[in-house]
Design an enzyme around this catalytic site. Sequence first.
Site, PDB file in Angstrom:
ATOM      1  N   HIS B 324       0.811  -1.217   0.000  1.00  0.00           N
ATOM      2  CA  HIS B 324       0.000   0.000   0.000  1.00  0.00           C
ATOM      3  C   HIS B 324       0.846   1.270   0.000  1.00  0.00           C
ATOM      4  CE1 HIS B 324      -3.317  -2.694   1.087  1.00  0.00           C
ATOM      5  NE2 HIS B 324      -4.079  -1.761   0.572  1.00  0.00           N
ATOM      6  N   GLY B 325       1.974   1.238   0.676  1.00  0.00           N
ATOM      7  CA  GLY B 325       2.770   2.454   0.726  1.00  0.00           C
ATOM      8  C   GLY B 325       4.156   2.178   1.252  1.00  0.00           C
TER       9      GLY B 325
END
Lengths: 479, 464
Positions: B324-325
């Site tokens: 996701h990040g």
Amino acid sequence: MSHLAADEPLWLETVVLEEFQPAQGLAFRSRLPSGSDSRWSPRFTTVFEDGKPLERVSRPAVQRAPGAFAIGKVAFLSPSDRSDPRSSSRVYEARLPGRISSAIATSLVFLFFGLHVAVVLLFLPSLLRHRPSAPALLFVGLALAGFAITRGVADRLPLTAGTDLLGERLDRIRDDKDAFDALFLGSSRVYRQLDPRVFDEVFAERGETMRSFNLGTPGTRMFEVLDTARWVLALRPKRLRLLVVDCSSDPMRVERENLQTARVIRYHGVRNTVIFLRAIAASRDSPAEKLVEAGRHLFPAALQIGNVGRGLGWVASATGERSPFVPARNQGYFSLDEQFRQPDRQRYEALELSKRYQDLHSDLEHYGELVRRLPGRQKRRPKLDELEIALFRTLQEEAGNEGVRVVFLIDPRVLPRHDLVAAFELGAVESLLRFDNPERFPALYEPSNRFDIHHLNERTAQIYTRLVAESLLELEESR
Amino acid sequence: MIFTEFRFLFFFVAVFVVYWTLTSLPARKLWLLIASYTFYGAWDWRFLSLIVLSTLVDYCAGLQMAKDRPAGGRRFWLIASLVTNLGMLGFFKYFGFFLDSTESFLDFLGLSLSRPSLTVILPVGISFFTFQTMSYSIDVYRRRLQATRSLLDLALFVAFFPQLVAGPIVRAAAFLPQLRRPAMLSRVHFRPLLGLFLVGFIKKACISDNVATAVDPYFADPAQFTAAAAWLAILLYAVQIYCDFSGYSDMAIACAGLLGFELGLNFDAPYLARNLRQFWRRWHISLSSWLRDYLYIPLGGSRGSGLFTARNILLTMALGGLWHGAAWRFIVWGLIHGGGLLVHRQLFGTRDGESSGVVRWASTALTFYWTCLAWIFFRAPSMSDALQICRSYLFFDSPGSTTIDPAWWLLLAALAVAQIVARRIPRWYATVPAWSFSLGYGATVATALLFVRFEAQPFIYFQF
């Protein structure tokens, strides 16, 4: 290895930036050399400070922090050390897309649209074979009817306009439409300089009842004035008898950053948009420029047709969303000094105002030169803008039909307002009060009485308001 | 170009009309590929090269793996595909993260790092299309999928615009067969698809973007707010991210459906899940099933000791977080979910458990509470901010005095009811008479537009 993925177009040129002018906030601006233009791809324009790139930021951001921003033929920059590029020895350069001649640009635009037309023509026979059935068309019609009915109902609901600076004050007028005798319409020259409380006081001293309200909004042009006036007149206010107008020239201009603002959407109704498009079609711009300009008006028009965002006022009032704008206090008036004093204003606004103040007071010679040159510049042959003249006439006619008089103002400005003067001399403007005469109104041009180059400070705004009110009374008496 | 913009409407109408007027299957596919590359190029045409590179490498790798080669040769081509895709992802998404982490670690040791001056822009949707292409290579390697000989098919599978930038992550096994048979306009279920698009639009433009006005100020400076405001902001963020991401998925599924393609369900009322196991079968289903099939099971899944299974769950969820990040916060987010899954597994095994009444609602509330705890790390701007917010969330303790208008609690309750009611909407679309659907659709569009913010906000998942 540096800036592996930096935004870069296919070809670039580098130009040296010179002759900086102070802009808002911490920013300075410089015109790009003739022939250079960042318009086609402003995001590809990079400004270098001593060979190092300044961060590419938005226009509001460049006013409050180091960075650069380019729009059209102007580059805005805020030096990394907050120095003054006019006196610092730093070298500023702009790297921007190579020049595209208007012939090539126009050809590209026509090629683009030509391709679309070609695609449609190519598939037209096939499309005609797939003619939609009658029930399908009926259902599309029903969906459109559902849309139109709901939109019509929503228009009749008390939707608040209060999501912007002007809307909040229009709400105030709507809620108390019969309370006001006079309204001030126009740009920051109205919003920052005409205090309705002082105005009412002058009338009261002469034994006349007056209750005025300030609807000025920074950057307002004649189209917006006309639209706001129409909105007010449609309320049929019983006491309204006077509209005082002082707005910026170039009646159709919409800044790119304002395209999606409630105030711009508000006056992009079908009627106005048709006028804009016709005026653009009749202009001398290149076809490519006309298309860009038309798009600039069609976009807010589409948002208005869709009623986009009109219910946000409900959300704001239900959830107590704090408006970024100042509430409609002081009868709509808000001086620059008062804004500067606000403890809760965002820091950059204070910085911007501080910079604007300093721009005037740190370079009085420049200001003095502007004032000295003003009478000479006023004598130049005035430029006639047919559209603007039509707007002046329309406003006076429509207001006159409701028994409301329109008086135009020219405030104590340092730049000439040729268009309005020309319209007055032509008879298109019936009443014009001029205060742009440094010899006649020396106090209004005294640097210590001004907040910045273009606006009076709070104390002088009261003097100016008093002068306006007295002039209006004299005008009334002379009739 | 995002789905809620005007220009997407024009773009999609043009794509739709031309697509259905073409009669030849290859011409339709070519048209969709051109449209997909145009859609992606509208962000940054230079990054199209990444999609093309990924497609070419996987095409060659797929064909080579399809040949009867010894296992070593096939493995070589799989590794070539994985190195290319993970290399792109690692460089564009994680370069800065690894550099920062190394710098911090060396700094901790008293050493200094001569950091290269490198600015890397994250290409939109890189996490999605790289995962899609990897699934193709892995499936071909495992002989679960026949390698396609059509470069056009594979290119369209990688770049298909409705799901290109934010999913759902489509498997080649589900998508490629759809490219082999011509779609028919008469088989397109317009009503449910148009309805789904509108529901997605409302979720994103009317709910998510408006809720953001309450959420963003809180997360910008959490220390200024009271604990009650913290709770409200966290719950509202749960609403915002759900509406944002599931709204995008709804619109993507609807757009694909209008072109005759079926994309799998990506969200299924996740906040009504009674445990985290169920939550992950309802939230971002395409990612969770991808992680299960291509990471968790190859790691060994639950075919070992409890400790071995725990390692696999935590590793899968941590990597899911990292997907996701590129920040430690996302790893913590994954580990919170992983920890919750472990606890549930320890207590209830793999059973969901049949319960009713109070127990059922309590377990739903507890699952939601745990999910919101994880969202704190997902949204907070920094780890220190996240810990500060956790203090407010877990111990109802905050030094701040600023509040968020209590009216948001009412809106939150209304949205919770809407979440339950919304599950019935697709059935309603299919059953109401056509005339009332048409009339209602137009009216709903007009009402929805009233609450659309002028400044379109990018979808949250575009950054992943």
